[in-house]
Scaffold this active site. Structure first.
Site, PDB file in Angstrom:
ATOM      1  CG  ASP A  30      -1.798   1.158   1.388  1.00 31.25           C
ATOM      2  OD1 ASP A  30      -1.706   2.081   0.550  1.00 31.25           O
ATOM      3  OD2 ASP A  30      -2.591   1.159   2.347  1.00 31.25           O
ATOM      4  CD  GLU A  80      25.661   9.250   6.593  1.00 26.11           C
ATOM      5  OE1 GLU A  80      24.913  10.011   7.202  1.00 26.11           O
ATOM      6  OE2 GLU A  80      25.748   8.048   6.836  1.00 26.11           O
ATOM      7  CB  CYS A 112      22.703  12.536   9.552  1.00 25.83           C
ATOM      8  SG  CYS A 112      22.201  11.120   8.602  1.00 25.83           S
ATOM      9  CB  SER A 202      18.179   3.625  13.547  1.00 28.13           C
ATOM     10  OG  SER A 202      16.996   3.572  12.778  1.00 28.13           O
ATOM     11  CG  HIS A 234      18.666  13.828  10.833  1.00 36.99           C
ATOM     12  ND1 HIS A 234      19.040  13.994   9.521  1.00 36.99           N
ATOM     13  CD2 HIS A 234      18.646  12.482  11.047  1.00 36.99           C
ATOM     14  CE1 HIS A 234      19.250  12.810   8.976  1.00 36.99           C
ATOM     15  NE2 HIS A 234      19.017  11.872   9.878  1.00 36.99           N
TER      16      HIS A 234
HETATM   17  P1  HMG Z   1       9.437  -0.707   8.263  1.00 33.28           P
HETATM   18  O1  HMG Z   1       9.718  -1.806   9.192  1.00 33.28           O
HETATM   19  O2  HMG Z   1       9.285  -1.049   6.847  1.00 33.28           O
HETATM   20  O3  HMG Z   1       8.149   0.102   8.610  1.00 33.28           O
HETATM   21  O4  HMG Z   1      10.638   0.342   8.422  1.00 33.28           O
HETATM   22  P2  HMG Z   1       7.049  -0.119   9.748  1.00 33.28           P
HETATM   23  O5  HMG Z   1       6.410  -1.437   9.560  1.00 33.28           O
HETATM   24  O6  HMG Z   1       7.626   0.231  11.106  1.00 33.28           O
HETATM   25  O7  HMG Z   1       6.030   1.004   9.281  1.00 33.28           O
HETATM   26  C1  HMG Z   1       6.413   2.340   9.270  1.00 33.28           C
HETATM   27  C2  HMG Z   1       5.180   3.155   9.643  1.00 33.28           C
HETATM   28  O8  HMG Z   1       4.211   3.017   8.586  1.00 33.28           O
HETATM   29  C3  HMG Z   1       4.462   2.677  10.918  1.00 33.28           C
HETATM   30  O9  HMG Z   1       4.013   3.823  11.592  1.00 33.28           O
HETATM   31  C4  HMG Z   1       3.273   1.888  10.380  1.00 33.28           C
HETATM   32  O10 HMG Z   1       2.167   1.842  11.276  1.00 33.28           O
HETATM   33  C5  HMG Z   1       2.928   2.736   9.153  1.00 33.28           C
HETATM   34  P3  HMG Z   1       4.539   4.146  13.078  1.00 33.28           P
HETATM   35  O11 HMG Z   1       4.115   3.025  13.943  1.00 33.28           O
HETATM   36  O12 HMG Z   1       6.058   4.244  12.991  1.00 33.28           O
HETATM   37  O13 HMG Z   1       3.933   5.477  13.426  1.00 33.28           O
HETATM   38  N1  HMG Z   1       2.158   1.999   8.121  1.00 33.28           N
HETATM   39  C6  HMG Z   1       1.141   2.573   7.436  1.00 33.28           C
HETATM   40  N2  HMG Z   1       0.582   3.789   7.496  1.00 33.28           N
HETATM   41  C7  HMG Z   1      -0.448   4.062   6.645  1.00 33.28           C
HETATM   42  N3  HMG Z   1      -0.929   3.163   5.757  1.00 33.28           N
HETATM   43  C8  HMG Z   1      -0.414   1.922   5.660  1.00 33.28           C
HETATM   44  C9  HMG Z   1       0.687   1.587   6.526  1.00 33.28           C
HETATM   45  N4  HMG Z   1       1.450   0.463   6.694  1.00 33.28           N
HETATM   46  C10 HMG Z   1       2.332   0.744   7.679  1.00 33.28           C
HETATM   47  N5  HMG Z   1      -0.893   1.044   4.787  1.00 33.28           N
HETATM   48  C11 HMG Z   1      12.103   1.975   9.233  1.00 33.28           C
HETATM   49  C12 HMG Z   1      10.653   1.599   9.012  1.00 33.28           C
HETATM   50  C13 HMG Z   1      12.206   3.412   9.678  1.00 33.28           C
HETATM   51  C14 HMG Z   1      12.716   1.067  10.309  1.00 33.28           C
HETATM   52  C15 HMG Z   1      12.869   1.784   7.881  1.00 33.28           C
HETATM   53  O14 HMG Z   1      12.366   2.674   6.922  1.00 33.28           O
HETATM   54  C16 HMG Z   1      14.359   1.958   7.986  1.00 33.28           C
HETATM   55  O15 HMG Z   1      15.087   1.050   8.356  1.00 33.28           O
HETATM   56  N6  HMG Z   1      14.889   3.182   7.610  1.00 33.28           N
HETATM   57  C17 HMG Z   1      16.315   3.476   7.646  1.00 33.28           C
HETATM   58  C18 HMG Z   1      16.793   3.849   9.025  1.00 33.28           C
HETATM   59  C19 HMG Z   1      16.219   5.146   9.511  1.00 33.28           C
HETATM   60  O16 HMG Z   1      15.794   5.984   8.734  1.00 33.28           O
HETATM   61  N7  HMG Z   1      16.216   5.340  10.841  1.00 33.28           N
HETATM   62  C20 HMG Z   1      15.732   6.592  11.430  1.00 33.28           C
HETATM   63  C21 HMG Z   1      16.508   6.998  12.671  1.00 33.28           C
HETATM   64  S1  HMG Z   1      18.272   6.894  12.426  1.00 33.28           S
HETATM   65  C22 HMG Z   1      18.687   8.356  11.586  1.00 33.28           C
HETATM   66  O17 HMG Z   1      17.919   9.246  11.489  1.00 33.28           O
HETATM   67  C23 HMG Z   1      20.063   8.420  11.011  1.00 33.28           C
HETATM   68  C24 HMG Z   1      20.157   8.237   9.515  1.00 33.28           C
HETATM   69  O18 HMG Z   1      19.682   9.385   8.855  1.00 33.28           O
HETATM   70  C25 HMG Z   1      21.589   7.954   9.114  1.00 33.28           C
HETATM   71  C26 HMG Z   1      22.691   8.822   9.673  1.00 33.28           C
HETATM   72  O19 HMG Z   1      22.695   9.364  10.744  1.00 33.28           O
HETATM   73  O20 HMG Z   1      23.682   8.857   8.997  1.00 33.28           O
HETATM   74  C27 HMG Z   1      19.335   7.073   9.020  1.00 33.28           C
END
Ligand code: HMG
Length: 385
Positions: A30, A80, A112, A202, A234
């Protein structure tokens, strides 16, 4: 005390864009998971002749055109997406922008957070000699493995900032809160082109860091939470800023209101994660979409996995929104050329080895291009655009 801060700021991004609806449809999920669940709409994607140097130089070019080079003795490049283990990417930018040889150049790294490390160093340099100005470039390409949870949070972009005394945009206040902890939430080993990430960890680490940095700021006599008119964060994905804002509200016990989350994420929703540039893209988005911020205090939260974070504040200056940046940024975002998913996946899987000479195809319409590799060294060109 002399006011020091961000005098000018400009964004740039890539030639291509991938829509997240198309990615979700390809994956059979979705699209609202991305648009609502993560708060992301698009991913900026570099053409083969673009990288952090071309984006960074393109962001800095209009700043140099507006302000000249007088007083600039330092160029700090935060990334990075390092292109070399030894040479700072900023040295190529120095050449492309034809900066004087009397400008020192160095690269900053800590995920970041590196753009904020560069900003703090720049504030120190200008405090020591208020006649000097520092050019900061934060530029990154966020890449995760195809099919991984991080894939929809990819992105690319650069922010260039000029730091000076008596700044025209935002005066940075002297007290800041810092929070550092050794956490393996996200990192990129030297032999990998994509990040290794524990997504859930993270998100938790980011929230712990917001609270920890706030406590340090408060303990050092920083401004009261009640005085924060807006917050910018960020933004690895824009929903993360919302989670952080709610967490900070609970942690401080102060109702921080909506805090400018919507206006501060308009660019980020469309660029994707720009790593070191993300916080400053959010700041630009806020300043470009609100007219009455002069004199307001903005809180800024910088997070870099691994982890180092900092919460600091700035005062928006009168006349901050007269530069036409919003029109330029919107036009640049709209001008990106959409990719279909197959072409995106093909581009994603292409990597260059320095062992082979190569000339890249001419694709970008940006002022600078990455022209190829010769005798193991990268080379760049002005495009005349
Ligand atoms: P995931 O496991 O695919 O997603 O990964 P999920 O199952 O947790 O779903 C995400 C959200 O979508 C949830 O909402 C779901 O409910 C919602 P939440 O509970 O979080 O509020 N959802 C829906 N909403 C509407 N309609 C739907 C639907 N289905 C689900 N149909 C994850 C999520 C962030 C873990 C992944 O994207 C990831 O691994 N990202 C990369 C790491 C990252 O961005 N981490 C953030 C913090 S670390 C950071 O900021 C540093 C960074 O920038 C790097 C640096 O510093 O260099 C990454």
């Amino acid at each position: 005390m002399t006011a020091i801060g961000i005098h000018d700021l400009e964004l740039s991004t890539t030639h291509h864009v991938l829509g997240l609806t198309a990615l979700a449809e390809f994956q059979g999920i979705d699209p609202n998971k991305y648009h609502i669940g993560l708060g992301q709409d698009e991913i900026s994607m570099p053409a083969p002749d673009e990288d952090v140097v071309t984006m960074g130089a393109s962001a800095a070019l209009p700043i140099i055109a507006r302000h000249g080079t007088e007083g600039i003795r330092t160029l700090l490049f935060a990334t990075e997406t390092g292109l070399d283990q030894s040479k700072a990417a900023g040295v190529w930018v120095h050449e492309l922008l034809d900066l004087p040889s009397s400008v020192r150049v160095a690269e900053f790294k800590q995920a970041c957070y590196a753009g904020t490390a560069a900003l703090q160093a720049a504030l120190g340099i200008v405090a020591r000699n208020p006649a000097e100005r520092v050019l900061i470039i934060s530029s990154d390409v966020a890449r995760y493995e195809l099919g991984s949870p991080g894939e929809p949070t990819q992105g690319a972009g650069a922010v260039a900032m000029l730091v000076s005394a008596e700044p025209a945009l935002v005066e940075i206040e002297p007290t800041s809160g810092v929070y550092t902890d050794d956490v393996d939430d996200f990192w990129r080993p030297n032999d990998s082109t994509t990040a290794v990430v524990d997504g859930r960890l993270s998100v938790r680490a980011y929230l712990d860091a917001v609270a920890g940095a706030w406590d340090d700021l408060a303990g050092r006599g920083g401004p009261d939470a009640e005085s924060l008119s807006r917050m910018v964060y960020h933004q690895p994905f824009t929903k993360m800023a919302m989670k952080a804002h709610q967490h900070l509200t609970r942690h401080t016990g102060v109702d921080l209101g909506e805090g400018g989350l919507k206006t501060g994420s308009i660019y980020n929703r469309r660029l994707g994660n720009t790593y070191t540039a993300s916080l400053y893209a959010s700041l630009a988005s806020l300043l470009d979409h609100e007219d009455d911020l002069a004199g307001s205090r903005i809180g800024m939260f910088s997070y870099g996995s691994g982890l180092v974070s900092e919460l600091f504040t700035g005062i928006v200056q009168p006349g901050y929104n007269g530069s036409g940046r919003r029109e330029r940024t919107e036009a640049m975002i709209e001008a990106r050329v959409p990719l279909d998913v197959d072409t995106y996946r093909e581009l994603h899987s292409k990597t260059l080895s320095s062992l082979q000479d190569v000339e890249t195809p001419r694709v970008t319409k940006a002022p600078f291009r990455f022209a190829g590799i010769k005798d193991r060294a990268r080379f760049y060109q002005r495009t005349g655009n």
